[in-house]
Design an enzyme around this catalytic site. Structure first.
Site, PDB file in Angstrom:
ATOM      1  CB  CYS A 150       3.495   5.405  -5.987  1.00 58.88           C
ATOM      2  SG  CYS A 150       2.287   4.918  -7.063  1.00 58.88           S
ATOM      3  CD  GLU A 195       7.931   7.616  -2.537  1.00 58.70           C
ATOM      4  OE1 GLU A 195       8.217   6.824  -1.716  1.00 58.70           O
ATOM      5  OE2 GLU A 195       7.141   7.468  -3.620  1.00 58.70           O
ATOM      6  CE  LYS A 230      -2.181  -3.410   7.558  1.00 58.33           C
ATOM      7  NZ  LYS A 230      -2.167  -2.005   8.016  1.00 58.33           N
ATOM      8  CD  GLU A 247       2.515  -1.953  -8.687  1.00 55.58           C
ATOM      9  OE1 GLU A 247       3.215  -1.118  -9.064  1.00 55.58           O
ATOM     10  OE2 GLU A 247       1.971  -2.635  -9.523  1.00 55.58           O
TER      11      GLU A 247
HETATM   12  P1  NAP Z   1       4.050   1.815   4.232  1.00 56.39           P
HETATM   13  O1  NAP Z   1       4.501   2.578   5.688  1.00 56.39           O
HETATM   14  O2  NAP Z   1       5.062   0.986   3.694  1.00 56.39           O
HETATM   15  O3  NAP Z   1       2.826   1.040   4.634  1.00 56.39           O
HETATM   16  C1  NAP Z   1       1.979   0.562   3.664  1.00 56.39           C
HETATM   17  C2  NAP Z   1       1.401  -0.840   4.131  1.00 56.39           C
HETATM   18  O4  NAP Z   1       2.191  -1.853   4.856  1.00 56.39           O
HETATM   19  C3  NAP Z   1       0.407  -0.345   5.251  1.00 56.39           C
HETATM   20  O5  NAP Z   1      -0.858  -0.939   5.163  1.00 56.39           O
HETATM   21  C4  NAP Z   1       1.172  -0.429   6.440  1.00 56.39           C
HETATM   22  O6  NAP Z   1       0.343  -0.239   7.824  1.00 56.39           O
HETATM   23  C5  NAP Z   1       1.758  -1.555   6.246  1.00 56.39           C
HETATM   24  N1  NAP Z   1       2.848  -2.250   6.905  1.00 56.39           N
HETATM   25  C6  NAP Z   1       3.905  -1.400   7.667  1.00 56.39           C
HETATM   26  N2  NAP Z   1       4.825  -1.976   8.425  1.00 56.39           N
HETATM   27  C7  NAP Z   1       4.586  -3.345   8.221  1.00 56.39           C
HETATM   28  C8  NAP Z   1       5.236  -4.473   8.161  1.00 56.39           C
HETATM   29  N3  NAP Z   1       6.214  -4.609   8.975  1.00 56.39           N
HETATM   30  N4  NAP Z   1       4.627  -5.843   7.980  1.00 56.39           N
HETATM   31  C9  NAP Z   1       3.541  -5.899   7.029  1.00 56.39           C
HETATM   32  N5  NAP Z   1       3.010  -4.602   6.698  1.00 56.39           N
HETATM   33  C10 NAP Z   1       3.493  -3.345   7.164  1.00 56.39           C
HETATM   34  O7  NAP Z   1       3.662   2.931   3.147  1.00 56.39           O
HETATM   35  P2  NAP Z   1       2.751   4.266   3.343  1.00 56.39           P
HETATM   36  O8  NAP Z   1       3.598   5.199   3.957  1.00 56.39           O
HETATM   37  O9  NAP Z   1       1.330   3.807   3.814  1.00 56.39           O
HETATM   38  O10 NAP Z   1       2.654   4.675   1.787  1.00 56.39           O
HETATM   39  C11 NAP Z   1       3.427   5.538   1.094  1.00 56.39           C
HETATM   40  C12 NAP Z   1       4.336   4.491   0.188  1.00 56.39           C
HETATM   41  O11 NAP Z   1       3.632   3.639  -0.549  1.00 56.39           O
HETATM   42  C13 NAP Z   1       5.201   5.355  -0.708  1.00 56.39           C
HETATM   43  O12 NAP Z   1       6.720   4.982  -0.818  1.00 56.39           O
HETATM   44  C14 NAP Z   1       4.638   5.347  -2.119  1.00 56.39           C
HETATM   45  O13 NAP Z   1       5.335   5.645  -3.190  1.00 56.39           O
HETATM   46  C15 NAP Z   1       3.991   4.078  -2.060  1.00 56.39           C
HETATM   47  N6  NAP Z   1       2.978   3.774  -2.873  1.00 56.39           N
HETATM   48  C16 NAP Z   1       3.301   3.027  -4.213  1.00 56.39           C
HETATM   49  C17 NAP Z   1       2.240   2.898  -5.186  1.00 56.39           C
HETATM   50  C18 NAP Z   1       2.484   2.009  -6.397  1.00 56.39           C
HETATM   51  O14 NAP Z   1       1.624   1.530  -6.764  1.00 56.39           O
HETATM   52  N7  NAP Z   1       3.593   1.786  -6.677  1.00 56.39           N
HETATM   53  C19 NAP Z   1       0.951   3.465  -4.777  1.00 56.39           C
HETATM   54  C20 NAP Z   1       0.811   4.085  -3.719  1.00 56.39           C
HETATM   55  C21 NAP Z   1       1.864   4.258  -2.517  1.00 56.39           C
HETATM   56  P3  NAP Z   1      -0.157   0.530   8.869  1.00 56.39           P
HETATM   57  O15 NAP Z   1       0.278   1.959   7.972  1.00 56.39           O
HETATM   58  O16 NAP Z   1      -1.330   0.570   9.005  1.00 56.39           O
HETATM   59  O17 NAP Z   1       1.039   0.563   9.585  1.00 56.39           O
END
Ligand code: NAP
Ligand code: MG
Length: 481
Positions: A284, A383, A175, A250
């Site tokens: 991240c 963050e 997804k 992650e």
């Molecule tokens: P996010 O809002 O947590 O979304 C990540 C994924 O989870 C998206 O596909 C999102 O779908 C999905 N999602 C959202 N709500 C959900 C739920 N209730 N149940 C299941 N899945 C759900 O994160 P983001 O804003 O896309 O990305 C930024 C974050 O990712 C930052 O905190 C960053 O540090 C972290 N990150 C970490 C790494 C690492 O390797 N440690 C790498 C990259 C990014 P939709 O967006 O389609 O709603």
């Protein structure tokens, strides 16, 4: 709204979502609509998981490791052949500058090359036991793996999680993030072209709280790989716990770069700026805190500010230092941090400039250096996920370590010093998954195990460590008396 959008891939067939609904796709450089994706939901996830289960028990389970590896290597080559097309799509969809998008696609190809080569090198073990016994430890795939990934590096995330999972013999349901999945749709077409069998790779585009929630709470998955925010990570882990599904998380970071007064400053400066402006701070492992020894604080921030002032921001195709951020929501969130910092009297000491290609509909932010920032301030703790760097002075090694470890996160860290003893002392005491000494690699290194402590998550991806996550050991005890 068009009803014939087919971005859901199950059992090697493209389809609309069961609800026939779609989601608008926006280009961050202009704010303009560039297409639609299917709004997959639970019904589509159910079909995708069933297809993955069937492929795991059938075709993929019966494919020899060397043959799995060969298919993945072939996909790596195919991605390299389509690199420019994929990079343009990635840059358009995420807003990232073309040179970064090109790097990302090269890394995506490399993930498939690396894990393709690793597929038949996952050896087991033997254990000395009682006489007349032979004990074998074999590593088996987990089964059906669910993958939920963010929008910041869609293509790379596809490579990082899918290549490792497939190399280890799992089948997958992915997804992607709704804000950015165009490159993933194209990568999935290429996977189909090279002959990845039906059901082995399934992709359901859609919203997190629908398709994502349905996948993370599915009773018939065996493993979950989630990359995203700590808040959603908590939801994922709770959903996985209900079904006793293991997961790798992650999550975010507030990674420190620690600069001592014996550091090679000219070497450090461009790396420290690069580590916060890469992907417009939406990484991240961005180096978002720079900890500077008080004896060189003024000299160092002055030089850092000068470099920050030279950073240029524009559209993805202007190919400057930074593109826009992903969305208006993200821009407003980052600006919120800057507004509150201003209200708290924190000084802006360096700031990049907008290029004329940064048109008003796009989501642009000026990369900003602020300091000195109190170690407890939200800018030093939370963050931001944007191009915002905070400078924090420290007194000595103990003070640096205390501040570096003093957030809820623990993803990566950089240490800048010529003192070898100090390098190792700190490297061992930093509660992070990767430590760089006199360098920094935000998100870098396909071969290098990567992952967090604390709110940055748990489990490891990249390198051979990922193959351990995507497999589980089985002990076979043979009585040969
Ligand atoms: P996010 O809002 O947590 O979304 C990540 C994924 O989870 C998206 O596909 C999102 O779908 C999905 N999602 C959202 N709500 C959900 C739920 N209730 N149940 C299941 N899945 C759900 O994160 P983001 O804003 O896309 O990305 C930024 C974050 O990712 C930052 O905190 C960053 O540090 C972290 N990150 C970490 C790494 C690492 O390797 N440690 C790498 C990259 C990014 P939709 O967006 O389609 O709603
Ligand atoms: Mg987009």
């Amino acid at each position: 709204m068009s009803k014939s959008v087919k971005t859901i891939f199950i059992n090697n067939k493209w389809s609309e979502s069961s609800n026939h609904d779609t989601i608008n796709v926006v280009a961050p450089s202009t704010g303009a609509s560039i297409g639609e994706i299917s709004r997959g939901d639970k019904a589509d996830i159910d079909l995708a998981v069933a297809a993955a289960r069937q492929a795991f028990e059938g075709v993929w389970g019966n494919t020899a490791a060397a043959d799995r590896g060969r298919l993945l290597s072939r996909l790596g080559l195919k991605i390299a052949e389509h690199a420019e097309e994929l990079a343009q799509l990635e840059a358009l969809d995420t807003g990232k500058a073309m040179k970064l998008a090109r790097n990302d696609i090269a890394a995506t190809a490399r993930y498939f090359e690396y894990y393709g080569g690793a597929a038949d090198k996952l050896h087991g073990d033997t254990i000395p036991f009682l006489n007349d016994y032979q004990v074998l430890i074999i590593r088996e795939p987990r089964g059906v793996a669910g993958h939920i990934i963010p929008w910041n590096y869609p293509a790379q995330m596809f490579g990082r999680t899918i290549a490792a999972a497939l190399a280890a013999g799992n089948t997958t349901v992915l997804k992607p993030a709704e804000e950015a999945c165009l490159s993933i749709i194209r990568l999935t077409e290429l996977a189909h072209e090279v002959g990845i069998p039906a059901g082995v790779l399934n992709v359901v585009t859609g919203n997190g709280d629908e398709a994502g929630a349905a996948l993370s709470s599915h009773k018939d998955i065996d493993f979950l790989s989630f990359t995203g925010s700590p808040e959603v990570g908590t939801l994922i882990q709770k959903a996985a716990a209900d079904n006793h599904v293991p997961c790798v998380l992650e999550l975010g970071g507030k990674s420190p770069q620690i600069v001592f007064d014996d550091a090679d400053i000219e070497k450090a400066l461009p790396v420290i700026v690069g580590a916060i402006i890469q992907n417009t701070g939406q990484t991240c492992s961005a180096g978002s805190r720079v900890l500077i020894q008080r004896t060189i604080y003024e000299e160092f921030v002055t030089a850092l500010a000068k470099r920050m002032n030279g950073v240029r921001v524009g559209s993805h195709d202007a190919d400057l230092d930074c593109g826009p951020v992903i969305s208006a929501v993200q821009r407003d969130r980052v600006n919120g941090f800057l507004d509150r910092a201003k209200a708290d009297g924190i000084a802006v000491i360096g700031q990049g400039k907008l290029d004329p290609s940064a048109v008003s509909g796009g989501f642009y932010i000026k990369p900003t250096l602020l300091g000195p920032v109190d170690e407890e301030h939200e800018l030093a703790q939370d963050e931001v996920f944007g191009p915002v760097l905070v400078a924090i002075p420290f007194d000595d090694e103990d003070d640096a370590l205390r501040i570096a470890n003093g957030t809820e996160f623990g993803l990566i860290a950089g240490i800048w010093t010529e003192n070898g003893g100090r390098q190792m002392r700190l490297a061992k005491k930093l509660r992070v998954g990767q430590v760089y000494i006199n360098g920094y690699g935000a998100g870098g290194g396909i071969e290098l195990p990567f992952g967090g402590f604390k709110r940055s998550g748990h489990g490891r991806e990249k390198g051979f460590e990922a193959l351990k996550e995507y497999t589980v050991s089985k002990t076979i005890v043979i009585n040969h008396k």
